[in-house]
Design an enzyme around this catalytic site. Structure first.
Site, PDB file in Angstrom:
ATOM      1  N   GLY A  14      46.980  27.342  31.642  1.00  0.00           N
ATOM      2  CA  GLY A  14      48.128  27.830  32.413  1.00  0.00           C
ATOM      3  C   GLY A  14      49.292  26.856  32.310  1.00  0.00           C
ATOM      4  O   GLY A  14      49.094  25.653  32.435  1.00  0.00           O
ATOM      5  N   ARG A  75      45.289  30.466  25.802  1.00  0.00           N
ATOM      6  CA  ARG A  75      43.857  30.278  26.062  1.00  0.00           C
ATOM      7  C   ARG A  75      43.161  30.566  24.729  1.00  0.00           C
ATOM      8  O   ARG A  75      43.564  31.477  24.000  1.00  0.00           O
ATOM      9  CB  ARG A  75      43.397  31.206  27.178  1.00  0.00           C
ATOM     10  CG  ARG A  75      44.109  30.842  28.500  1.00  0.00           C
ATOM     11  CD  ARG A  75      43.273  31.115  29.732  1.00  0.00           C
ATOM     12  NE  ARG A  75      43.675  30.241  30.841  1.00  0.00           N
ATOM     13  CZ  ARG A  75      44.730  30.448  31.637  1.00  0.00           C
ATOM     14  NH1 ARG A  75      45.530  31.471  31.447  1.00  0.00           N
ATOM     15  NH2 ARG A  75      44.991  29.615  32.629  1.00  0.00           N
ATOM     16  N   ASP A 106      41.788  21.537  34.009  1.00  0.00           N
ATOM     17  CA  ASP A 106      40.451  20.976  33.770  1.00  0.00           C
ATOM     18  C   ASP A 106      39.734  21.644  32.605  1.00  0.00           C
ATOM     19  O   ASP A 106      38.958  21.001  31.907  1.00  0.00           O
ATOM     20  CB  ASP A 106      39.601  20.935  35.044  1.00  0.00           C
ATOM     21  CG  ASP A 106      39.466  22.279  35.709  1.00  0.00           C
ATOM     22  OD1 ASP A 106      40.072  23.256  35.207  1.00  0.00           O
ATOM     23  OD2 ASP A 106      38.754  22.373  36.718  1.00  0.00           O
ATOM     24  N   THR A 129      48.783  21.097  35.785  1.00  0.00           N
ATOM     25  CA  THR A 129      48.374  22.317  36.495  1.00  0.00           C
ATOM     26  C   THR A 129      49.059  22.370  37.851  1.00  0.00           C
ATOM     27  O   THR A 129      49.229  21.332  38.500  1.00  0.00           O
ATOM     28  CB  THR A 129      46.837  22.380  36.686  1.00  0.00           C
ATOM     29  OG1 THR A 129      46.539  23.378  37.673  1.00  0.00           O
ATOM     30  CG2 THR A 129      46.237  21.082  37.177  1.00  0.00           C
ATOM     31  N   ASP A 131      47.712  23.687  40.357  1.00  0.00           N
ATOM     32  CA  ASP A 131      46.659  23.757  41.386  1.00  0.00           C
ATOM     33  C   ASP A 131      46.289  22.417  42.007  1.00  0.00           C
ATOM     34  O   ASP A 131      45.701  22.385  43.086  1.00  0.00           O
ATOM     35  CB  ASP A 131      45.385  24.378  40.784  1.00  0.00           C
ATOM     36  CG  ASP A 131      45.577  25.839  40.422  1.00  0.00           C
ATOM     37  OD1 ASP A 131      46.367  26.504  41.108  1.00  0.00           O
ATOM     38  OD2 ASP A 131      44.957  26.306  39.459  1.00  0.00           O
ATOM     39  N   ASP A 133      43.907  20.490  41.250  1.00  0.00           N
ATOM     40  CA  ASP A 133      42.464  20.548  41.525  1.00  0.00           C
ATOM     41  C   ASP A 133      41.654  19.710  40.534  1.00  0.00           C
ATOM     42  O   ASP A 133      40.483  19.980  40.320  1.00  0.00           O
ATOM     43  CB  ASP A 133      41.991  22.012  41.485  1.00  0.00           C
ATOM     44  CG  ASP A 133      42.252  22.654  40.119  1.00  0.00           C
ATOM     45  OD1 ASP A 133      42.986  22.071  39.313  1.00  0.00           O
ATOM     46  OD2 ASP A 133      41.722  23.755  39.883  1.00  0.00           O
ATOM     47  N   ARG A 175      42.610  30.013  42.478  1.00  0.00           N
ATOM     48  CA  ARG A 175      41.395  30.825  42.372  1.00  0.00           C
ATOM     49  C   ARG A 175      40.199  30.119  42.965  1.00  0.00           C
ATOM     50  O   ARG A 175      39.430  30.706  43.709  1.00  0.00           O
ATOM     51  CB  ARG A 175      41.130  31.142  40.907  1.00  0.00           C
ATOM     52  CG  ARG A 175      41.612  32.495  40.614  1.00  0.00           C
ATOM     53  CD  ARG A 175      41.099  33.096  39.348  1.00  0.00           C
ATOM     54  NE  ARG A 175      42.169  33.957  38.922  1.00  0.00           N
ATOM     55  CZ  ARG A 175      42.715  33.942  37.738  1.00  0.00           C
ATOM     56  NH1 ARG A 175      42.246  33.153  36.818  1.00  0.00           N
ATOM     57  NH2 ARG A 175      43.711  34.738  37.456  1.00  0.00           N
TER      58      ARG A 175
END
Ligand code: ADP
Length: 325
Positions: A14, A75, A106, A129, A131, A133, A175
């Site tokens: 992403g 991707r 990740d 990212t 996120d 995360d 997500r």
């Protein structure tokens, strides 16, 4: 100091605001050491297709302020196959490229780790990212911008929520992780924050909202929901709340959170991590990610990223809830 004459850089997974600034940091630092830099198009897909260009200092002019990634991202399911990673290493060897810098989340950094482990190509990862995360780093390139983009939207939504005395469920990205939702929720003064890390008791939520509405302290409100892994989660929550006498509106922020001009914070973070990635490579490091811990730039073994998950700080959620008592 390690002798390196040629490296390649790619962005994968992403996209996130600040990836361009990170590429610029890598390219300009590498060039300052006389290292040749190739920019690989469309992540691992471009690598497998030998699709890359030689980058000069001018190639990265006027991009620090642009969202997305000028190298494009993709991707690449084929990269899960060890045979394809072997093929990728062959392509790098043929071009005399001695190391690979991977900017991504990740998933991308897992692919980078496997490439080094199986083929010996030195890799350095940069956390890109929205996120936030990724294990081992307290910040990621794009998180600050995405948080501010979501906040800008929620501040506007609140005006309408307030004027019409309605509740809004605002869905933000995330997500598997509630980092973005929690930070956005705190900064937006959200009445509630729902994250994938904790199960949701909708009946309890409805009761709390209905009670504060009756008491005259909560005629309107913002409930921030992380998208989670379940399809249409936010619609399902809205439906349940309707069963309990509330009629919330839904606003899904979606991809607007990914793009846009990177914030000053993300530009500085990305530029520094890009520069440090080259410094670490020259110092002999590889199979690491450059990240931030206690405000300092650090190196984290890519192996750790795969082995451990970054947990959402329960104290942060507790604080968020306390602020809305
Ligand atoms: P992100 O990097 O943002 O987390 P993805 O999880 O979609 O995004 O991963 C991006 C790409 O990284 C994948 O399309 C694939 O090419 C590569 N990748 C992800 N996971 C792995 C893995 N376990 N092994 C090898 N490559 C992977």
């Amino acid at each position: 100091m390690r002798e390196i004459t040629s490296v390649a850089v790619l962005t994968s997974g992403g996209d996130s605001p600040g990836m361009n600034a990170a590429i610029r940091g890598v390219v300009r630092t590498a060039l300052s050491y006389g290292i040749t830099v190739f920019g690989i198009h469309r992540g691992f897909t471009g690598l497998l297709q030998n699709d890359m260009e030689l980058l000069s200092s001018a190639s990265v002019s006027n991009i620090v302020q642009r969202g997305g990634t000028f190298l494009k991202s993709a991707r690449c399911p084929e990269f899960h196959d060890p045979a394809c990673r072997k093929q990728a290493a062959k392509i790098l060897h043929t071009r005399n490229i001695e190391a690979l810098l991977v900017i991504g989340g990740d998933g991308s950094l897992t692919g980078a780790h496997l490439l080094e482990e199986e083929t010996g190509i030195p890799v350095i990862g940069l956390p890109g990212t929205i996120d936030n995360d990724i294990f081992g780093t307290e910040d990621t390139i794009g998180f600050d911008t995405a948080m501010n983009t979501a906040l800008d939207a929620i501040d506007r939504i609140r005006d309408t929520a307030d004027s019409h005395e309605r509740h809004f469920l605002v869905e933000v990205m995330g997500r598997n992780s509630g980092f973005l939702a929690t930070h956005v929720g705190i900064a937006a003064g959200a009445e509630m924050i729902l994250v994938p890390e904790y199960s949701v008791n909708i009946a309890e939520i409805a009761l709390q909202l209905a009670t504060s509405r009756k008491a005259g302290t909560g005629s309107s409100g913002i409930i921030v929901v992380a998208e989670g892994n379940e399809p249409d989660l936010t619609s399902k929550i809205a439906h349940e709340l309707q069963q309990h006498g509330l009629a919330p509106h839904i606003s899904i922020l979606g991809h607007i959170q990914r793009g846009g001009r990177p914030s000053g914070h993300d530009r500085v973070l990305a530029s520094c991590l890009g520069a440090v990635a080259i410094e670490y490579l020259l110092a002999g490091y590889s199979d690491i990610m450059v990240g931030v811990s206690n405000g300092e730039v650090v190196d984290i073994p890519l192996d750790d990223l795969i082995r451990y998950r970054k947990g959402l700080d329960p104290e942060l959620l507790k604080i968020a809830l306390q602020l809305h008592k």
